[in-house]
Design an enzyme around this catalytic site. Structure first.
Site, short mmCIF file in Angstrom:
data_model
loop_
_atom_site.label_atom_id
_atom_site.label_comp_id
_atom_site.label_asym_id
_atom_site.label_seq_id
_atom_site.Cartn_x
_atom_site.Cartn_y
_atom_site.Cartn_z
N GLU B 128 -5.31 0.37 -7.07
CA GLU B 128 -5.12 -0.78 -6.17
C GLU B 128 -3.74 -1.41 -6.35
OE1 GLU B 128 -6.62 -1.19 -3.57
OE2 GLU B 128 -8.44 -2.37 -3.70
N THR B 180 -0.80 -8.69 3.78
CA THR B 180 -1.50 -9.38 2.70
C THR B 180 -0.67 -10.55 2.19
OG1 THR B 180 -2.54 -7.29 2.10
CG2 THR B 180 -2.68 -9.05 0.49
#
Lengths: 308, 308
Positions: B128, B180
């Protein structure tokens, strides 16, 4: 039947991470109220408690609730309430809530259970206004529903009963006053988002812990990073009590309501007794008078204990 | 046996009020990965997805996880990974998490299940980092555990599986990008205490709703007063989708992750199909391309679908 006797439990609000939303009812201590319908209109108050209570129904928590019942129902006559309170006012374990919820449930029983629990909550909150100046449900919700209660919303009221776990509760009530106004004043108006996220992670895990009846999960989800860090300064002995309880094997705990009472959960009565003794020891050393209770979570709330 | 095939589900993070702590896995869409042990050292990547993926293992989410596995175990040889991804990168339904968790679970199966779920979480979070620059578990936790997961803490990792309710899920993925960084930037660093309390009341009730399998309680506890009010401005059509879904009988929903995908819960497949159609209609009217999914909560997470 024109008299009912009810037992109204003490309660812990601000349960761990569940500041302002989670609470539970205690099996000890509890108040006893005897309520009788009278032909005479209005409210008659008799106090058989070991301490004084306001004699004017408008200024008395239970009296105010009964006045609200009379107003709401429009019934003839009135009520005579005999108060045998054992939960000390100012203890932080829901003394005024017991007075309010006890009166509401007793009146409801006398009148043939005409009110829903949500209506009883509304009536009891009228009484809480006398004690705290605000319509809050933090203690009346667990006192009426019993067990562990989550206040999801007050407007409209949405009370979620959570299954109580098999826990033992140690409570110490040191004999000093924490003013609710002070307890409110020390809180920050804003919370860092990071702390808020940590808090609701803990609240979610705490609810899961109760559903799973998982004492360890409950224990590690109790941490309150929002209120306790500020409020503990108002409670002499807080750090020592917390450390002593952990050393004896308590799962976790915190401030009951806005204090001064402190509570701790344990898995067995034996541990809870040792925890209570350790809590007591702290206040003995500090030269502060105290009461302790070792009890369990009351699953049913205000209970009709007799009628005649 | 030296090859395993895994199916790695998409996932929804920031589930309603559970911003940063609650997520769930989806039965559709999912990625397929085939992992083979090789005598040759290092990682070989084959991409059979309908879109490009980084070819350098250091820059590829799955590649980075497999490198971490090699480093952690010190085994000889390497891995060859065939990637058949269907979850679109940037969709907000956990594409990178599926790549990360899929690789971790596949390697674990090949190596005889030597890792715990918490260890798999740690490995997957390494992947991630490539996708988001941070070790976050919001999507890898539900992807590995399946069902609904609560991240109580990341340090140390404490993932609480919550029983998934019998819900149907409608997802719309409009074809635009939400960065994001932008989604983070619109959030306030501080939250009013009052909003925070409302949020954790809802989180607690949402967890209770899943345990009770109570669709209405889940629906009314979804409200996110902390992130959604700011993030919805980044998602054209958000208000219209939410209104259209409610009009079709959806229980509640919100932004999946930081978007652009939006999701809604429904009680029946029939309603969920109508909700998806209504969501699609909004984006058709706006002239924005989209994908929709009607699915259920995936209860098991990454699944070994074959080995040979």
């Amino acid at each position: 039947m024109n008299t009912v006797i009810v037992h109204a439990p003490g309660s812990v609000s601000n349960l761990g991470s569940g500041f302002d939303v989670l609470g539970f009812a205690l099996n000890e201590p509890f108040d006893e109220f005897a309520l009788r319908r009278t032909e005479q209109s209005g409210i008659t108050l008799i106090n058989e408690s070991p301490f004084e209570l306001p004699a004017d129904p408008e200024q008395n928590v239970s009296g105010r609730v009964l006045l609200a019942v009379l107003q709401k129902t429009g019934i003839d006559g009135g009520f005579e309430l005999t108060q045998r309170k054992r939960i000390l006012p100012g203890s932080g374990i829901g003394s005024s809530a017991a007075s309010a919820a006890g009166a509401a449930v007793a009146a409801n029983a006398l009148l043939g259970n005409i009110f829903s629990k949500v209506e009883l909550l509304g009536l009891a909150m009228e009484g809480e206004v006398i004690a705290s100046g605000a319509r809050h449900a933090d203690n009346v919700a667990p006192c009426i529903w019993g067990g562990v209660t989550l206040i999801r919303s007050l407007d409209p009221p949405d009370i979620i009963p959570i299954p109580p776990a098999d826990l033992f509760v140690s409570v110490v009530h040191p004999q000093f006053e924490v003013k609710t106004a002070d307890a409110r004043a020390v809180l920050k108006r804003d919370v860092p988002l990071k702390s808020a996220v940590q808090q609701w992670g803990n609240v979610g895990a705490l609810i899961a812990g109760f559903y799973r009846n998982d004492p360890e999960l409950i224990g590690r989800s109790m941490a309150d990073v929002v209120a306790e860090p500020y409020r503990k300064a108002l409670i002499p002995g807080f750090e020592e009590v917390t450390k002593a309880a952990a050393a004896e094997g308590a799962l976790g705990g915190g401030i009951s309501g806005s204090g001064p009472s402190l509570f701790q959960f344990s898995k067995t009565r034996e541990v809870a007794e040792r925890v209570a003794a350790a809590m007591a020891h702290v206040y003995r050393d500090l030269g502060i008078d105290y009461f302790t209770y070792v009890t369990t979570i009351n699953p049913e709330g205000v209970r009709v204990a007799g009628q005649y």
